[in-house]
Each structure stands twice: as C-alpha cells, then as structure tokens.
Design a protein around this motif. Structure first.
Motif, PDB file in Angstrom:
ATOM      1  N   ALA A   8       0.814  -1.211   0.000  1.00 35.86           N
ATOM      2  CA  ALA A   8       0.000   0.000   0.000  1.00 35.86           C
ATOM      3  C   ALA A   8       0.848   1.262   0.000  1.00 35.86           C
ATOM      4  O   ALA A   8       0.409   2.310  -0.447  1.00 35.86           O
ATOM      5  N   ASP A   9       2.085   1.183   0.542  1.00 35.82           N
ATOM      6  CA  ASP A   9       2.923   2.364   0.617  1.00 35.82           C
ATOM      7  C   ASP A   9       3.809   2.532  -0.610  1.00 35.82           C
ATOM      8  O   ASP A   9       4.608   3.459  -0.672  1.00 35.82           O
ATOM      9  N   LEU A  10       3.679   1.644  -1.596  1.00 38.90           N
ATOM     10  CA  LEU A  10       4.451   1.789  -2.817  1.00 38.90           C
ATOM     11  C   LEU A  10       3.995   3.035  -3.558  1.00 38.90           C
ATOM     12  O   LEU A  10       2.813   3.227  -3.813  1.00 38.90           O
ATOM     13  N   ALA A  11       4.924   3.876  -3.882  1.00 36.94           N
ATOM     14  CA  ALA A  11       4.604   5.113  -4.589  1.00 36.94           C
ATOM     15  C   ALA A  11       5.800   5.486  -5.463  1.00 36.94           C
ATOM     16  O   ALA A  11       6.919   5.025  -5.225  1.00 36.94           O
ATOM     17  N   PRO A  12       5.588   6.307  -6.479  1.00 39.42           N
ATOM     18  CA  PRO A  12       6.705   6.698  -7.352  1.00 39.42           C
ATOM     19  C   PRO A  12       7.821   7.374  -6.580  1.00 39.42           C
ATOM     20  O   PRO A  12       7.581   8.189  -5.691  1.00 39.42           O
ATOM     21  N   ILE A  13       9.045   7.000  -6.878  1.00 37.01           N
ATOM     22  CA  ILE A  13      10.237   7.685  -6.373  1.00 37.01           C
ATOM     23  C   ILE A  13      10.874   8.341  -7.589  1.00 37.01           C
ATOM     24  O   ILE A  13      11.665   7.731  -8.305  1.00 37.01           O
ATOM     25  N   ASP A  14      10.473   9.544  -7.865  1.00 31.30           N
ATOM     26  CA  ASP A  14      10.900  10.191  -9.107  1.00 31.30           C
ATOM     27  C   ASP A  14      12.077  11.128  -8.881  1.00 31.30           C
ATOM     28  O   ASP A  14      12.259  11.652  -7.773  1.00 31.30           O
ATOM     29  N   PRO A  15      12.889  11.341  -9.934  1.00 36.87           N
ATOM     30  CA  PRO A  15      12.695  10.828 -11.293  1.00 36.87           C
ATOM     31  C   PRO A  15      13.186   9.381 -11.432  1.00 36.87           C
ATOM     32  O   PRO A  15      14.350   9.098 -11.169  1.00 36.87           O
ATOM     33  N   SER A  16      12.303   8.485 -11.789  1.00 35.33           N
ATOM     34  CA  SER A  16      12.683   7.088 -11.978  1.00 35.33           C
ATOM     35  C   SER A  16      12.309   6.654 -13.394  1.00 35.33           C
ATOM     36  O   SER A  16      11.343   7.166 -13.970  1.00 35.33           O
ATOM     37  N   PRO A  17      13.069   5.723 -13.961  1.00 37.17           N
ATOM     38  CA  PRO A  17      12.791   5.298 -15.338  1.00 37.17           C
ATOM     39  C   PRO A  17      11.511   4.483 -15.445  1.00 37.17           C
ATOM     40  O   PRO A  17      11.079   3.843 -14.487  1.00 37.17           O
TER      41      PRO A  17
END
Length: 257
Positions: A8-17
């Motif tokens: 549930a805590d997975l979220a974008p870590i940007d900038p990521s490919p």
C-alpha cells in the motif's frame, strides 16, 4: 486477496525510469516484474501489446504486494506509442549484432539514468518478450543498449530477473549508504585506548602464565598478538568478553596452584 495491503505504501520515487515490457507473454511474469520493480524503487510500468490482454488476475497473484504498480500500468499498441513522451530510451539486448548504438552495462546504464533524471528528463527501459527478446524494429526506438556482463556460457535470465538486475543497479546508483559497514547492534567499535587496555591485560597474563618466557621470541610474539587484534574493527562488547576469558583463565590457573 490476502496480503493486498502489503504494498500500500508503494509510490513513485521520481525521477525514476519507466519499465516497458514489449509483448509480454505470461501474466505471472508481469506480476513478478512488478515485485522486482518495487524492490528497486521503480513504479512506472508500461505494457506493449501483452499477449493475453490486460488486466490479468494471475499477475496480481505473483506481484507479492506490488499491486499499485500493476494498477497504475498503462497498455500501448506499439513501442513507438509507449516511448512517445520519453526523452531517452534504453533497450536490453543480450547479443547486439549489426547495430551501431552505445552499449552499456546495467551499472553504467543506471548511472546515466540517474544523471538524465536529475536534469528533469524522462527515461525508459525496453525489455523484450520472454521467448525471443526485442527485435530490430523495437531496438530502433532506443538510443542506447544495455547488456549484462554475465557468464557467456549461460546468460539466460527470465523477464523478472532481467528487470531485477536493472532495478537493483538503479537503486544502488542513488544509495548513499557505504558499501561496507560493521553491524554492531547495541555496542560500539572499540577505541584504540580500549583495545590497548585489553592487550596490556592479555600480555601481562601471558607473561604470568609463562607463555612469553622465551626472551628472544617474546617481542615477535607480542607483535603477532597485537597484529591479530589490530587487523580489523573489534567491538567494545567483544573486548569485555575477552577480558572475562583472560581473567577466568588466570583465576583458574592461580586456584590450581
């Protein structure tokens, strides 16, 4: 479905490919890819013409909690459509032939991905179908190629493994933690003063026991003892244990007398 809240805590870590799977064949592999992406802090998944359509329940069952990645995945008809909004595209290619493009290792590509992302540009990595890999038309959409330097006699990776290698290298390329450290838990690395205190105790008891009775060899034996303990990081707790051992051995010897 059990474990649904794991990721549930997975979220974008940007900038990521962006990870782009070209014509993936098995839903289970797509789920395993999402799991590998979550391990490496990657979030953006695009599917090009998945063989069995999308979404697939079987993918969810093998994602091991990486559901948000799968739920956010987008589907595209062609590679050109999947990379249309990207500034740089890399393609994994185990045996590039008759292609003139920059060729990088996974580690080299990860460094470039970090540098490109830091400039605010969007990147993607193409991974080919499980059976045949990317074809020349797919590779034509890429700026650079990635080849993993593995055992040349056996370079077979499944799709999730290939993504995991790249995800790991991308994460490590931005990781500030040292490559080596001593896990000390609640103790601390002993200072030179603490170590010297123990060595004085040990050598004095060695003298008392007669272990260093050979006057000619004694200096070299003492140096060897010192070198042994100076070779690495000894913790304060380990020194206290060694102090206790030496004290009990000396006590036992004196009691026997």
């Amino acid at each position: 479905m059990t474990g649904r809240d794991e990721g549930a805590d997975l979220a974008p870590i940007d900038p990521s490919p962006v990870i782009i799977l070209v014509r993936p064949q098995l839903a289970e592999n797509i789920g395993s890819v999402a799991r590998a992406m979550g391990n490496g802090g990657l979030f953006h998944l695009r599917l090009v013409a998945p063989r069995d359509g999308w979404p697939q329940d079987r993918a969810m069952r093998t994602a091991s909690g990486a559901y948000r990645i799968l739920e956010a995945a987008t589907v595209h008809d062609t590679v050109a459509d999947a990379v249309g909004d990207l500034h740089r595209v890399f393609a994994t290619c185990p045996r590039p032939r008759h292609i003139v493009k920059p060729l990088l290792t996974a580690r080299g590509a990860a460094a470039e991905l970090r540098e490109i992302g830091a400039r605010g540009l969007k990147c993607g990595i193409l991974f080919g179908p499980e059976r045949a890999g990317l074809d020349n038309d797919d590779i034509a959409c890429a700026d650079s190629l990635i080849r993993y330097p593995l055992n040349p006699r056996f370079m077979s990776l499944n799709l999730a493994q290939a993504v995991m290698v790249m995800a790991y290298e991308w994460w490590i390329a931005g990781e500030a933690a040292p490559v080596r450290k001593l896990q000390t838990h609640k103790t601390h690395v002993a200072t030179k003063g603490e170590l010297e205190n123990f060595l004085t105790h040990l050598i004095a008891e060695c003298d008392e026991a007669g272990f260093l009775r050979n006057e000619q060899k004694r200096p070299g034996m003492v140096r060897n003892i010192r070198h042994f303990f100076q070779r690495g990081e000894v913790t304060e707790q380990e020194l206290r244990t060694l102090h206790g051992i030496v004290t009990e051995l000396a006590r036992g010897r004196r009691g026997a007398r």
